[in-house]
Design an enzyme around this catalytic site. Structure first.
Site, mmCIF file in Angstrom:
data_model
loop_
_atom_site.group_PDB
_atom_site.id
_atom_site.type_symbol
_atom_site.label_atom_id
_atom_site.label_comp_id
_atom_site.label_asym_id
_atom_site.label_seq_id
_atom_site.Cartn_x
_atom_site.Cartn_y
_atom_site.Cartn_z
ATOM 1 N N HIS A 1 -0.976 0.710 -9.846
ATOM 2 C CA HIS A 1 -1.598 -0.310 -8.987
ATOM 3 C C HIS A 1 -2.119 -1.481 -9.826
ATOM 4 C CE1 HIS A 1 -3.684 -0.797 -4.828
ATOM 5 N NE2 HIS A 1 -3.349 -1.976 -5.327
ATOM 6 N N ARG B 1 0.863 -1.174 0.000
ATOM 7 C CA ARG B 1 0.000 0.000 0.000
ATOM 8 C C ARG B 1 0.906 1.232 0.000
ATOM 9 N NH1 ARG B 1 -3.492 -2.835 -1.503
ATOM 10 N NH2 ARG B 1 -5.568 -3.195 -0.592
ATOM 11 N N GLU C 1 -3.244 8.045 -3.753
ATOM 12 C CA GLU C 1 -3.449 7.257 -4.955
ATOM 13 C C GLU C 1 -4.794 7.603 -5.579
ATOM 14 O OE1 GLU C 1 -4.003 2.556 -5.728
ATOM 15 O OE2 GLU C 1 -2.130 3.116 -4.713
#
Length: 327
Positions: free
Chosen positions: A285, A237, A266
């Site tokens: 991602h 993360r 993000e």
């Protein structure tokens, strides 16, 4: 009896949502971008099921708005976007999709490591910019992977899968995790403190969940411990790294390079200083983004919704304690 109503916050791969629609009245958010929090909130009073993604914030007020909610299903292995404790307090099971993405994510973590080590994105740009005029001994020289030391921060299933790949490259493996020393020895690794791992590793790969304890666990102090030739990889993360400290370390040559599949925030802002650095490879991602894996994740998420609507135990439940309350 009225039919169950489910809201899916995004379209999903394959025919998974078509299958779900056979069990409920299903509404699917059709836009590419996620629905605003307020949109989900306004729909909650009518819902018995919510199928969401890690981009959706599911907090106590949202749950309270859904008095009839039977299940929350997250199409992700992580669930830091959901207040799971609050869901448990309200008797709502929360589903996730563990296991299926382990090997795919490990593949990508190693691909990212290799791409950064051997400067592949820079090489592509070098060719496109018309700079490839001849072979030269010093052009785009990278770092060897074979025989190097790999530090895995947090092992778990994905970290263990990365460790198995490292064996093929004859890498020395250092692990900082909750696993026992025997479990780590079975992976071919050595259990060490985080500080020792950072100081000794040529490559550091992050594999921890995002919690209060792991938020910005790699910051200025930790980066200062690393080798100037070290490469940092993050497929966990974004918030486990302090982005300001990482930018400074990369800019000043405190560490050599980084490969990030995730960022904080993000998505990353286009004016983020990390994007100005040639020694920082950032991708959107996509570590679990194989067709087979994303389809299986969607299938698991739908299975959790169907089980929850039926009052059955979720096949993959992030808060199994919710069932202990009723036993």
């Amino acid at each position: 009896m009225s039919r169950d109503k489910v809201f899916a916050t995004r379209q999903m791969p394959g025919a998974t949502l078509e299958r779900l629609a056979q069990h409920c009245e299903l509404e699917i958010w059709g836009d590419f971008l996620p629905p605003d929090y307020e949109i989900i909130y306004d729909k909650m009073p009518d819902l018995t099921g919510l199928l969401c993604l890690l981009t959706d914030r599911i907090d106590p007020p949202l749950m309270d708005a859904g008095a009839n909610l039977k299940v929350i299903s997250n199409m992700a292995v992580g669930f830091d976007n959901i207040d799971v404790a609050a869901a448990s307090q309200r008797g709502i099971p929360v589903g996730n999709t563990p296991g299926v993405l382990n090997e795919t994510t490990a593949d990508f973590a190693f691909a990212l490591l290799m791409a950064v080590a051997r400067r592949i994105p820079e090489g592509r740009q070098y060719v496109q910019d018309g700079k490839w005029r001849t072979w030269h001994p010093t052009v785009l020289a990278g770092q060897d992977v074979f025989g190097a030391t790999l530090g895995i921060v947090g092992s778990g299933r994905i970290g263990a899968a990365v460790a198995r790949r490292a064996k093929g490259f004859n890498m020395r493996l250092l692990v900082n995790s909750l696993e026992t020393e025997e479990e780590i020895r079975q992976l071919g690794g050595e259990k060490v403190s985080l500080d020792d791992l950072l100081a000794q590793s040529d490559f550091v790969s992050m594999h921890v969940p995002l919690t209060d304890e792991t938020h910005h666990m790699i910051s200025e102090r930790e980066l200062a411990l690393m080798k100037s030739t070290a490469i940092l990889i993050n497929t966990a993360r974004g918030s486990v790294l302090d982005p300001k400290a990482l930018f400074a370390a990369l800019r000043d040559g405190q560490i050599l390079a980084a490969g990030l599949d995730v960022t904080d925030p993000e998505p990353i802002a286009l004016d983020d200083p990390l994007l100005t650095l040639d020694n920082c490879l950032i991708v959107p991602h996509i570590a679990s983004a194989s067709v087979a894996t994303r389809t299986k994740m969607a299938e698991m998420a739908v299975d959790n919704v169907i089980a929850g609507l039926r009052g059955e135990r979720l096949p993959t439940c992030a808060n199994p304690e919710v069932y202990e309350r009723s036993e």
